[in-house]
Scaffold this active site. Sequence first.
Site, PDB file in Angstrom:
ATOM      1  N   LYS A  26      48.157  31.761  55.344  1.00  0.00           N
ATOM      2  CA  LYS A  26      48.026  32.253  53.950  1.00  0.00           C
ATOM      3  C   LYS A  26      48.821  31.442  52.745  1.00  0.00           C
ATOM      4  O   LYS A  26      48.487  30.883  51.659  1.00  0.00           O
ATOM      5  CB  LYS A  26      48.577  33.759  53.790  1.00  0.00           C
ATOM      6  CG  LYS A  26      48.512  34.588  52.238  1.00  0.00           C
ATOM      7  CD  LYS A  26      48.564  35.878  52.313  1.00  0.00           C
ATOM      8  CE  LYS A  26      49.862  36.548  52.646  1.00  0.00           C
ATOM      9  NZ  LYS A  26      50.849  36.251  51.247  1.00  0.00           N
ATOM     10  N   SER A  27      50.015  31.110  53.385  1.00  0.00           N
ATOM     11  CA  SER A  27      50.811  30.565  52.171  1.00  0.00           C
ATOM     12  C   SER A  27      50.178  29.018  51.847  1.00  0.00           C
ATOM     13  O   SER A  27      50.239  28.406  50.628  1.00  0.00           O
ATOM     14  CB  SER A  27      52.243  30.264  52.973  1.00  0.00           C
ATOM     15  OG  SER A  27      53.022  31.421  52.775  1.00  0.00           O
ATOM     16  N   ASP A 318      58.523  38.303  55.668  1.00  0.00           N
ATOM     17  CA  ASP A 318      57.248  39.055  55.877  1.00  0.00           C
ATOM     18  C   ASP A 318      57.115  39.483  57.180  1.00  0.00           C
ATOM     19  O   ASP A 318      56.283  40.428  57.630  1.00  0.00           O
ATOM     20  CB  ASP A 318      56.185  37.935  55.737  1.00  0.00           C
ATOM     21  CG  ASP A 318      55.840  37.530  54.402  1.00  0.00           C
ATOM     22  OD1 ASP A 318      56.443  38.317  53.505  1.00  0.00           O
ATOM     23  OD2 ASP A 318      55.530  36.535  54.172  1.00  0.00           O
TER      24      ASP A 318
HETATM   25  C1  S3P Z   1      55.303  33.290  50.062  1.00  0.00           C
HETATM   26  C2  S3P Z   1      56.919  33.495  49.841  1.00  0.00           C
HETATM   27  C3  S3P Z   1      57.365  34.848  50.132  1.00  0.00           C
HETATM   28  C4  S3P Z   1      56.678  35.683  51.060  1.00  0.00           C
HETATM   29  C5  S3P Z   1      55.270  35.851  50.628  1.00  0.00           C
HETATM   30  C6  S3P Z   1      54.435  34.335  50.548  1.00  0.00           C
HETATM   31  C7  S3P Z   1      54.970  31.967  49.592  1.00  0.00           C
HETATM   32  O1  S3P Z   1      57.750  35.487  48.839  1.00  0.00           O
HETATM   33  O2  S3P Z   1      56.996  36.932  51.063  1.00  0.00           O
HETATM   34  O3  S3P Z   1      54.193  36.569  51.383  1.00  0.00           O
HETATM   35  O4  S3P Z   1      53.855  31.601  50.212  1.00  0.00           O
HETATM   36  O5  S3P Z   1      55.492  31.273  49.121  1.00  0.00           O
HETATM   37  P1  S3P Z   1      58.782  35.191  47.860  1.00  0.00           P
HETATM   38  O6  S3P Z   1      58.888  34.030  47.497  1.00  0.00           O
HETATM   39  O7  S3P Z   1      58.836  36.236  46.710  1.00  0.00           O
HETATM   40  O8  S3P Z   1      60.060  35.599  48.889  1.00  0.00           O
END
Ligand code: S3P
Length: 432
Positions: A26-27, A318
């Site tokens: 996803k990221s 996560d």
């Molecule tokens: C993510 C960063 C995290 C994570 C989110 C995806 C990302 O959030 O919880 O599911 O893709 O950079 P935060 O940056 O708010 O910690």
Amino acid sequence: MSSNSTTQTVLPARTVRGSVRLPGDKSISHRYAMLAGLAKGTSRLANFSTGADPHSSLACMEALGATVVKRDDGVIEVTGVGGTFQQPTRDLDCGNSGSTMRMLAGLVASHPGTYTFVGDASLTKRPMQRIKGPLEQMGARIELIDGHAPMVVHGGPLKAIEFSTPIASAQVKTAVLFAGLGAEGTTTLQEAVRTRDHSEHALRAFGAELERGRDSISIRGGQSLTAIEATVPGDLSSAAFFLCAALLFPDSQLVLDDVGMNPSRSTLLDVLTGMGLKITVLNLEEKHGEMIGTLQVNGAEVLKGAEITGTLPALIIDELPVLAAIAPFTRDGVTIRDAKELRVKESDRIALVVQNLRAMGAEVEEFEDGMHVPGGQTLRGGVVDSADDHRIAMAFAVAALRAEGETTIHGAEAAAISFPEFFTLLNEIAAR
Ligand code: S3P
């Protein structure tokens, strides 16, 4: 109770066995969608996430002038705007996706125009001040209502800044790096905890230069991006649900193919190994800076506990709900502290995990910044509520595999935010 209640019933399993290929991370999918939308040329993205969130990013990029084609073979083609966004004629609808709203705000901030970002009920409650601060320091103007979306970004010429992230957040880091890409001068960012570095790898893949100092990262403004061909690695955070399922049964055997093994995400594997999971990594390779490998997994002889405190929660943020959900079955229990950020995710994940563990008969102590779940407990099947949070729905479906009796999960459809195939695949690997 979740507003949109599709329920799923999960029956106990004897063990888990099988081989799974996970949809794209996803990221990484978010970042590829956004940078491909800005780049010159047509990017081809295979194994793009099937989750609703990265598709919200794609839809926003279309609203900004990119062309998105979803091919029959699953490849997503994104033809970028070649450096200049169109003024959107509609709101940028981020759905449930905090990543879309925060990271894209940074990307559009250096582009003259007015961009209105909206989201669903959950996203509208999440803190946005954290990106308003640095982006306004760079010269953008951002309107929020009480710190929340709807958010209006007034983009224009930006100046580089030096910024230290006060909270460990890859989304905030990314918003600043993406804004820095279009700013005048070199933007330098320091992180208290080194968060996931997919943005750095993605920016380089699309042709931007970044410099890493001892504990900082710098990006020069005015660089242009060029389209890429890429295959998105399988999502390690989705794999986490199956890895935790494997932990629950001493004789479990799973193979997870082509999983993203970026070192800034793979601390999870160290935690799971510490809890007793046997993990072998095969066929490790690198593509566009991202590590990919196959995980061969066998269950734990003794399912030990874990202490997740200090800087550790930020690295596995996560995965904390599923680790907490299986904690009653551990020998020593699981303690999570220094994880206040969990309260401002898609739901208040501390409150919701505690509520659902109690609904299944577990004893659990709640702290402002975490929880303690004693080990040596059993769970009984019960009714749990996702409150429309994808990771809560999936975490309790995993715990339900070892509960006594069947478990009903309300709001199970939330899984589709990151992992629409989850319940089907869980059923495939669960031996009953
Ligand atoms: C993510 C960063 C995290 C994570 C989110 C995806 C990302 O959030 O919880 O599911 O893709 O950079 P935060 O940056 O708010 O910690």
